[in-house]
Design an enzyme around this catalytic site. Structure first.
Site: not given
Ligand code: UGA
Length: 436
Positions: A156-159, A253, A256, A264, A331
């Site tokens: 569950f790692l966020r980049e 999350f 907006a 992912c 990506r």
């Molecule tokens: C996501 C999940 O958060 C991790 O828990 C998971 O392990 C990972 O995918 C994976 O499957 O490997 P990640 O893709 O690194 O992590 O990034 P996030 O922090 O989840 O953000 C994803 C996207 O959502 C970004 O473009 C971010 O800007 C956007 N976002 C996030 C929003 O538009 N609004 C929010 O409130 C939060």
């Protein structure tokens, strides 16, 4: 202390390897890319991830983490092998499991060949459709491996926060067919004092998909809410704060913006949709969440158009190219989609990103221009479009905005100091926000 082999040194593999070494385990990594192996052995990261440099340099120096291109070498003493290879999406949304299958055969071959006695646990960390991990058993056995177990331990790692998320997770999930294998994997994390859930293999696989699908749906809900709020002249961020205090909802999350990107959320949601459809069920909520996300970047273009009229020939300063802050990853980035849409409208785009410019150049080439700083991107622009939530954008001085040809700002995140912009006389519009 255990001996762990990590297969694949992408984001998940390298972060896991470094963190396992920091937890006092002996780690060997396998990757087919010799250049990556050389870099890791010299203690240098092959990815951009804040906080990885020091622990990697330490682990490589102490030989607690050693990389190799050779499976039998890396697996010789390992009690565990973690599969951390890519599971990309195909055009039709299905999951390409070829790397996982190749990996399973190589593990079986290396286990059959080695002299070390005792049980070995093969742990799936890659995100795979439910049923995949158990399906690897025949392939591993066919190569001659005998005493091994299978586990699924999703990541569950966020980049950008991956080191923190590994060492301080909200939870650890270990799926296994056999209790003793689950116990052995759980022990690897004994120094991390967080809830650890033991499940069967398929439940663990589904927890990962469900988590990403829920996060994707939550963001798309926030984005739809933003579009609704605009109609009522209401600020979506104020609404999100008000909702977020309800513990049943939570504030996370609900930001907006121009849409979610990354390797992912979209891939995993698409894969879950596809696999579910193959089993005769249409997951409508998830499908709608993905449709909303596909359209969301174009809200940025619409907002720009509403302030500037036709975008043809206009110079737009695009702030941010990465799919989010703290990464060089582009990506599925909403910013890249905004850039492409602006180019299609005939605008001249000048972009700045603190980390992702090199990757963006590979994707967009010369279709846009790249500035060495936010200030240089803004100079002479007809409008600014902010697409990535880099905190440094909050510090751009008003004087840099004043160097624009027209003081027009459109925001797809919640970073800029709106009060300061208003005071300085900007024409501002943001996704889910009242303009001024
Ligand atoms: C996501 C999940 O958060 C991790 O828990 C998971 O392990 C990972 O995918 C994976 O499957 O490997 P990640 O893709 O690194 O992590 O990034 P996030 O922090 O989840 O953000 C994803 C996207 O959502 C970004 O473009 C971010 O800007 C956007 N976002 C996030 C929003 O538009 N609004 C929010 O409130 C939060």
């Amino acid at each position: 202390m255990a001996s762990i082999c990590v297969i694949g040194t992408g984001y998940v593999g390298l972060v896991s390897a470094v963190c396992f070494a920091s937890l006092s385990h002996m780690v060997s990594c396998v990757d087919l890319d010799e250049r990556k192996v050389r870099r890791i052995n010299s203690g240098k990261p092959t990815i951009y991830e804040p906080g990885i440099e020091k622990p990697l340099a330490w682990a490589a120096r102490k030989r607690r983490l050693v990389a190799s291109t050779d499976y039998s070498d890396a697996m010789r003493d390992a009690d565990f092998s973690f599969i951390c290879v890519g599971t990309p999406s195909r055009e039709d949304g299905s999951t390409d499991l070829s790397y996982v299958h190749k990996c399973a055969s190589s593990i079986g071959w290396a286990l059959a060949k080695r002299k070390k006695p005792g049980r070995h646990v093969v742990v799936m960390k890659s995100t795979v459709p439910p049923g995949t991990t158990e399906s690897l058993e025949p392939a591993i056995r066919r190569e001659g491996a005998k005493d091994f177990g299978l586990c699924m331990n999703p990541e569950f790692l966020r980049e950008g926060n991956a080191m923190h998320d590994f060492m301080k997770p909200d939870r650890i999930v270990v799926g296994a067919a056999k209790q003793r294998d689950a116990d052995a994997v759980a022990k690897l994390y004994s120094r991390i004092n967080k809830p650890l859930l033991k499940t069967d293999l398929r439940t663990a696989e589904m927890i990962k998909y469900a988590s990403n699908a829920f996060l994707a749906t939550k963001i798309s809900f926030a984005n739809e809410l933003a579009n609704m709020c605009e109609k009522f002249g209401v600020d979506v961020y104020g609404v999100a704060d008000g909702m977020g205090h309800d513990r049943r909802i939570g504030r996370g999350f609900l930001n907006a913006g121009a849409g979610f990107g990354g390797s992912c959320l979209k891939k995993d949601s698409g894969s879950l949709l596809h696999e579910t459809r193959l089993r005769g069920f249409d997951a409508k909520i998830l499908r709608a969440a993905m449709d909303t996300n596909d359209k969301q970047p174009y809200r940025m273009v619409e907002l720009l158009r509403s302030l500037l009229g036709s975008l043809a020939g206009k110079r737009i300063a695009l702030l941010g190219l990465a799919f989010k802050d703290n990464t060089d990853d582009i990506r599925d980035s909403a910013a890249i989609r905004v850039a492409k849409a602006l180019v299609q409208e005939g605008a001249a785009v000048v972009a700045y990103d603190p980390q992702a410019t090199a990757n963006a150049k590979r994707e967009l080439g010369g279709t846009i221009a790249y500035a060495p700083s936010a200030a240089k991107a803004l100079r002479g622009a007809d409008a600014c479009a902010l697409c990535t939530e880099w905190p440094i954008f909050a510090k751009i001085p008003i004087s840099s905005f004043r160097k624009m040809k027209h003081f027009v700002v459109v925001e797809g995140r919640d970073i800029l100091d709106k009060a300061a912009l208003r005071k300085a006389g900007a024409k501002y519009s943001g996704i889910g926000r009242r303009g001024f």
